[in-house]
Motif scaffolding. Structure first.
Motif, PDB file in Angstrom:
ATOM      1  N   MET A 197      12.982  -1.838  12.188  1.00  0.00           N
ATOM      2  CA  MET A 197      12.054  -1.409  13.236  1.00  0.00           C
ATOM      3  C   MET A 197      12.671  -1.601  14.619  1.00  0.00           C
ATOM      4  SD  MET A 197       9.458  -0.563  11.350  1.00  0.00           S
ATOM      5  CE  MET A 197       7.921  -0.596  12.268  1.00  0.00           C
ATOM      6  N   ILE A 242      -0.575   4.326  15.364  1.00  0.00           N
ATOM      7  CA  ILE A 242      -0.118   5.258  14.311  1.00  0.00           C
ATOM      8  C   ILE A 242      -0.554   4.752  12.933  1.00  0.00           C
ATOM      9  CG2 ILE A 242       1.907   6.310  13.217  1.00  0.00           C
ATOM     10  CD1 ILE A 242       3.406   5.872  15.883  1.00  0.00           C
ATOM     11  N   TYR A 243      -0.230   3.470  12.632  1.00  0.00           N
ATOM     12  CA  TYR A 243      -0.543   3.020  11.264  1.00  0.00           C
ATOM     13  C   TYR A 243      -2.060   2.915  11.056  1.00  0.00           C
ATOM     14  CZ  TYR A 243      -0.536  -1.861  13.126  1.00  0.00           C
ATOM     15  OH  TYR A 243      -0.765  -3.013  13.841  1.00  0.00           O
ATOM     16  N   GLY A 261       1.278  11.992   5.843  1.00  0.00           N
ATOM     17  CA  GLY A 261       0.832  10.808   6.578  1.00  0.00           C
ATOM     18  C   GLY A 261      -0.588  11.069   7.037  1.00  0.00           C
ATOM     19  N   SER A 262      -0.709  11.782   8.164  1.00  0.00           N
ATOM     20  CA  SER A 262      -2.053  12.153   8.641  1.00  0.00           C
ATOM     21  C   SER A 262      -2.751  13.030   7.604  1.00  0.00           C
ATOM     22  CB  SER A 262      -1.940  12.922   9.958  1.00  0.00           C
ATOM     23  OG  SER A 262      -1.273  12.143  10.910  1.00  0.00           O
ATOM     24  N   GLN A 269       0.859  -1.196   0.000  1.00  0.00           N
ATOM     25  CA  GLN A 269       0.000   0.000   0.000  1.00  0.00           C
ATOM     26  C   GLN A 269       0.893   1.243   0.000  1.00  0.00           C
ATOM     27  OE1 GLN A 269      -2.051   0.466   3.699  1.00  0.00           O
ATOM     28  NE2 GLN A 269      -3.501   1.989   2.948  1.00  0.00           N
ATOM     29  N   GLU A 282      -5.081  10.425  17.232  1.00  0.00           N
ATOM     30  CA  GLU A 282      -5.571  11.813  17.300  1.00  0.00           C
ATOM     31  C   GLU A 282      -6.387  12.151  16.052  1.00  0.00           C
ATOM     32  OE1 GLU A 282      -2.492  10.815  17.711  1.00  0.00           O
ATOM     33  OE2 GLU A 282      -2.109  11.194  19.833  1.00  0.00           O
ATOM     34  N   ALA A 290      -3.354   7.832  12.703  1.00  0.00           N
ATOM     35  CA  ALA A 290      -3.033   8.009  14.127  1.00  0.00           C
ATOM     36  C   ALA A 290      -4.302   8.248  14.959  1.00  0.00           C
ATOM     37  CB  ALA A 290      -2.067   9.180  14.297  1.00  0.00           C
ATOM     38  N   THR A 322       4.509  -1.024   3.938  1.00  0.00           N
ATOM     39  CA  THR A 322       4.665  -2.331   4.591  1.00  0.00           C
ATOM     40  C   THR A 322       4.777  -3.447   3.550  1.00  0.00           C
ATOM     41  OG1 THR A 322       3.498  -1.555   6.534  1.00  0.00           O
ATOM     42  CG2 THR A 322       3.562  -3.937   6.221  1.00  0.00           C
ATOM     43  N   PHE A 342       0.662   4.726   0.128  1.00  0.00           N
ATOM     44  CA  PHE A 342      -0.070   5.967   0.393  1.00  0.00           C
ATOM     45  C   PHE A 342       0.854   7.015   1.023  1.00  0.00           C
ATOM     46  CE2 PHE A 342      -4.844   4.555   0.752  1.00  0.00           C
ATOM     47  CZ  PHE A 342      -4.749   3.929  -0.472  1.00  0.00           C
ATOM     48  N   SER A 343       1.403   6.708   2.224  1.00  0.00           N
ATOM     49  CA  SER A 343       2.150   7.703   3.011  1.00  0.00           C
ATOM     50  C   SER A 343       3.430   8.146   2.310  1.00  0.00           C
ATOM     51  CB  SER A 343       2.506   7.133   4.376  1.00  0.00           C
ATOM     52  OG  SER A 343       1.359   6.639   5.008  1.00  0.00           O
ATOM     53  N   TRP A 384       7.107   4.066   4.750  1.00  0.00           N
ATOM     54  CA  TRP A 384       6.353   3.111   5.574  1.00  0.00           C
ATOM     55  C   TRP A 384       5.524   2.163   4.718  1.00  0.00           C
ATOM     56  CZ3 TRP A 384       8.738   3.728   9.841  1.00  0.00           C
ATOM     57  CH2 TRP A 384       8.968   4.977  10.396  1.00  0.00           C
ATOM     58  N   ASN A 442     -10.399  13.237  15.492  1.00  0.00           N
ATOM     59  CA  ASN A 442     -10.896  14.344  14.666  1.00  0.00           C
ATOM     60  C   ASN A 442     -12.032  13.876  13.744  1.00  0.00           C
ATOM     61  OD1 ASN A 442      -9.028  16.076  15.759  1.00  0.00           O
ATOM     62  ND2 ASN A 442      -7.620  16.032  14.008  1.00  0.00           N
TER      63      ASN A 442
HETATM   64  C1  LIG Z   1       4.509   0.115  11.273  1.00  0.00           C
HETATM   65  C2  LIG Z   1       3.882   1.032  10.272  1.00  0.00           C
HETATM   66  C3  LIG Z   1       3.371   0.515   9.099  1.00  0.00           C
HETATM   67  C4  LIG Z   1       2.803   1.363   8.142  1.00  0.00           C
HETATM   68  N1  LIG Z   1       2.378   0.821   6.943  1.00  0.00           N
HETATM   69  C5  LIG Z   1       1.953   1.665   5.965  1.00  0.00           C
HETATM   70  C6  LIG Z   1       1.652   1.142   4.657  1.00  0.00           C
HETATM   71  O1  LIG Z   1       1.728  -0.060   4.388  1.00  0.00           O
HETATM   72  N2  LIG Z   1       1.283   2.025   3.693  1.00  0.00           N
HETATM   73  C7  LIG Z   1       1.188   3.365   3.936  1.00  0.00           C
HETATM   74  O2  LIG Z   1       0.835   4.096   3.014  1.00  0.00           O
HETATM   75  N3  LIG Z   1       1.467   3.881   5.163  1.00  0.00           N
HETATM   76  C8  LIG Z   1       1.864   3.064   6.170  1.00  0.00           C
HETATM   77  N4  LIG Z   1       2.184   3.588   7.404  1.00  0.00           N
HETATM   78  C9  LIG Z   1       2.142   5.043   7.599  1.00  0.00           C
HETATM   79  C10 LIG Z   1       1.042   5.513   8.527  1.00  0.00           C
HETATM   80  O3  LIG Z   1      -0.213   5.466   7.894  1.00  0.00           O
HETATM   81  C11 LIG Z   1       1.431   6.942   8.987  1.00  0.00           C
HETATM   82  O4  LIG Z   1       2.587   6.799   9.802  1.00  0.00           O
HETATM   83  C12 LIG Z   1       0.328   7.613   9.762  1.00  0.00           C
HETATM   84  O5  LIG Z   1      -0.751   7.939   8.924  1.00  0.00           O
HETATM   85  C13 LIG Z   1       0.845   8.903  10.467  1.00  0.00           C
HETATM   86  O6  LIG Z   1       1.484   9.714   9.559  1.00  0.00           O
HETATM   87  P1  LIG Z   1       2.956  10.285   9.861  1.00  0.00           P
HETATM   88  O7  LIG Z   1       3.818   9.138  10.253  1.00  0.00           O
HETATM   89  O8  LIG Z   1       3.377  11.097   8.682  1.00  0.00           O
HETATM   90  O9  LIG Z   1       2.816  11.200  11.135  1.00  0.00           O
HETATM   91  P2  LIG Z   1       2.269  12.703  11.172  1.00  0.00           P
HETATM   92  O10 LIG Z   1       1.109  12.831  10.279  1.00  0.00           O
HETATM   93  O11 LIG Z   1       3.431  13.617  10.988  1.00  0.00           O
HETATM   94  O12 LIG Z   1       1.773  12.788  12.657  1.00  0.00           O
HETATM   95  C14 LIG Z   1       2.690  12.936  13.759  1.00  0.00           C
HETATM   96  C15 LIG Z   1       1.898  13.146  15.010  1.00  0.00           C
HETATM   97  O13 LIG Z   1       1.066  14.311  14.881  1.00  0.00           O
HETATM   98  C16 LIG Z   1      -0.298  14.022  15.195  1.00  0.00           C
HETATM   99  N5  LIG Z   1      -1.188  14.747  14.285  1.00  0.00           N
HETATM  100  C17 LIG Z   1      -1.031  14.883  12.961  1.00  0.00           C
HETATM  101  N6  LIG Z   1      -2.065  15.580  12.439  1.00  0.00           N
HETATM  102  C18 LIG Z   1      -2.889  15.869  13.459  1.00  0.00           C
HETATM  103  C19 LIG Z   1      -4.135  16.556  13.551  1.00  0.00           C
HETATM  104  N7  LIG Z   1      -4.747  17.059  12.467  1.00  0.00           N
HETATM  105  N8  LIG Z   1      -4.739  16.653  14.764  1.00  0.00           N
HETATM  106  C20 LIG Z   1      -4.138  16.119  15.861  1.00  0.00           C
HETATM  107  N9  LIG Z   1      -2.946  15.469  15.832  1.00  0.00           N
HETATM  108  C21 LIG Z   1      -2.332  15.336  14.643  1.00  0.00           C
HETATM  109  C22 LIG Z   1      -0.424  12.511  14.970  1.00  0.00           C
HETATM  110  O14 LIG Z   1      -1.382  11.967  15.793  1.00  0.00           O
HETATM  111  C23 LIG Z   1       0.945  11.987  15.299  1.00  0.00           C
HETATM  112  O15 LIG Z   1       1.019  11.646  16.665  1.00  0.00           O
HETATM  113  C24 LIG Z   1       2.720   2.757   8.388  1.00  0.00           C
HETATM  114  C25 LIG Z   1       3.212   3.274   9.597  1.00  0.00           C
HETATM  115  C26 LIG Z   1       3.793   2.442  10.524  1.00  0.00           C
HETATM  116  C27 LIG Z   1       4.338   3.042  11.785  1.00  0.00           C
END
Ligand SMILES: Cc1cc2nc3c(=O)[nH]c(=O)nc-3n(C[C@H](O)[C@H](O)[C@H](O)COP(=O)(O)OP(=O)(O)OC[C@H]3O[C@@H](n4cnc5c(N)ncnc54)[C@H](O)[C@@H]3O)c2cc1C
Length: 398
Positions: free
Chosen positions: A204, A379-380, A135-136, A127, A385, A383, A162, A129-130, A160, A389
């Motif tokens: 990891m 997180i995955y 991410g978020s 997948q 938070e 997240a 996977t 996406f990120s 990320w 929302n």
């Molecule tokens: C083990 C693992 C496997 C994964 N596998 C995949 C995969 O297969 N494919 C894929 O596409 N992605 C994957 N991901 C990515 C995952 O979807 C993202 O890590 C996740 O969406 C968070 O995005 P970010 O890491 O960029 O953190 P950020 O978006 O930078 O967030 C950092 C922190 O800020 C907080 N935050 C951000 N925005 C807000 C808001 N609007 N309001 C309040 N708090 C906020 C979050 O809660 C978080 O604690 C994986 C992640 C992990 C850790």
């Protein structure tokens, strides 16, 4: 909703149990139960094929595309029985994420080409996406796919991703129009062996490598690999993420974890008695059993009530939050129950190689690895938070 299983459901459960008993060897069960992460890829592909021969590989797909036509309760029972029996956990990216999207949104040509190998387990998916800056806030993604003749030329970086290192295919969110934020995003199927795709592993905290960075440099993709119309991927993404978040409740894993914790506590001694008889431990375990049971029914309620059995976003987010918080508590209790034994970080070789002769080998390996990996589950899939929302907006109009 009727909370009792009817005679048909009970007969269905017996049929599943008998099938699992006849098809799972002790070696496969052992490997699945020790849960050294990532799970054994050969076992997963093999099991996917076995289930497909029976017509059971894709419980959530519409019947016309190879789903078994089960009710939500039957799907739920099936997944629970598979986990409790020690069946290999199937790769979810194809069966649970992109498969249903292809069924719902893709052209007939794409359905014909891509659905059968998902059912057979011969093509596995990642997948994409990120991204480093998305991410978020997924809609900020920057990977571009610009049309040149009959091909998209893709440039960007994913993070990320996977299991990308051993996937044949990926479904990627790309920007086909750079002038519109949500409306410029499309979903593209990319062959992971295409020239210009570079996959780099990320180690990891638990020592495993299950997730990757993917670099896309001038990757040429046939334009027919786009799912739906250009710019339509935001709808597909919301559909996919709601399915992903309901699965992230991980209720079958939670039940499997409880079984394992009980087994550990039966064999661990505290003050000359099994830990399972310790009043403080029993109280902690009982509390988690109740929480798992409550989540179990909440998952069923969402699956039974959702339109055409696809969860609505706010409900899926509630399940995702509760399920991931429970995973933290369950894996923590397993570590506590094992005490010092849990401190060893078992590798696959430790668990299955020469040193696998430790006492209760089926209980110890994988407990710490799982505990550490599961830190990521809040997180995955989005997240916690961010899920809050979504609930605030969709359920309460805030
Ligand atoms: C083990 C693992 C496997 C994964 N596998 C995949 C995969 O297969 N494919 C894929 O596409 N992605 C994957 N991901 C990515 C995952 O979807 C993202 O890590 C996740 O969406 C968070 O995005 P970010 O890491 O960029 O953190 P950020 O978006 O930078 O967030 C950092 C922190 O800020 C907080 N935050 C951000 N925005 C807000 C808001 N609007 N309001 C309040 N708090 C906020 C979050 O809660 C978080 O604690 C994986 C992640 C992990 C850790």
């Amino acid at each position: 909703m009727n909370l009792q299983l009817n005679p048909e459901d009970l007969a269905f459960r017996d049929e599943v149990r008998a099938f699992l008993k006849a098809n799972l060897s002790p070696e496969v069960i052992y490997r699945s139960r020790t849960e050294v992460h990532p799970p054994n890829e050969d076992d997963r592909r093999w099991w996917n094929g076995v289930l497909n021969k029976k017509g059971w590989a894709a419980p959530s797909w519409p019947k016309q595309y190879g789903g078994p036509g089960w009710t939500p309760i039957q799907r739920h029972l099936f997944e629970m029985e598979c986990r409790l029996a020690g069946a290999p956990e199937l790769r979810w990216q194809g069966l649970r994420l992109i498969g249903p999207v292809i069924c719902e949104f893709a052209s007939e040509a794409l359905k014909k080409r891509y659905l059968p190998p998902i059912l057979e387990g011969t093509e596995q998916w990642a997948q994409g996406f990120s991204e480093p800056g998305a991410g978020s806030d997924l809609a900020s993604l920057k990977t571009t796919a610009l049309l040149e003749g009959d091909e998209y030329v893709v440039n960007g970086q994913k993070l990320w991703t996977t299991e990308a290192g051993y996937s044949e295919l990926g479904f990627f969110l790309v920007r086909t129009d750079t002038t519109s934020k949500h409306g410029g995003i499309s979903m593209l199927i990319i062959d992971m062996k295409s020239p210009g795709v570079t996959v780099r592993p990320i180690e990891m905290i638990n020592g495993d490598v299950s997730t990757y960075e993917v670099f896309l440099d001038n990757v040429r993709v046939p334009k027919g690999n786009l799912i739906g119309e250009p710019g339509s991927a935001w709808t597909q993404t919301k559909f996919l993420l709601a399915n992903e978040r309901t699965s992230s409740a991980d209720i079958d894993k939670a039940q499997g974890d409880l079984r394992r914790i009980r087994d550990i506590a039966r064999k661990t001694q505290k003050n000359g008695r099994p830990l399972l008889e310790d009043p403080v431990f029993r109280q902690q375990l009982a509390q988690l059993e109740l929480e798992v049971e409550a989540l179990d029914w909440a998952v069923l309620r969402v699956l039974c009530n959702a339109p055409s059995h696809h969860p609505v976003a706010a409900s899926a987010s509630v399940l995702k939050i509760r399920g991931s918080q429970l995973q933290h508590k369950l894996t923590r209790l397993a570590v506590d129950a094992l005490g010092l034994r849990s401190l060893r970080l078992y590798s696959r070789e430790d668990a299955f190689g020469a040193s696998a002769s430790d006492a209760w080998p089926e209980l110890v390996p994988g407990v710490m690895v799982d505990h550490l990996y599961m830190r990521a589950c809040t997180i995955y899939g989005g997240a916690t938070e961010v899920q809050k929302n979504i609930i605030a907006k969709q359920a309460f109009g805030l």
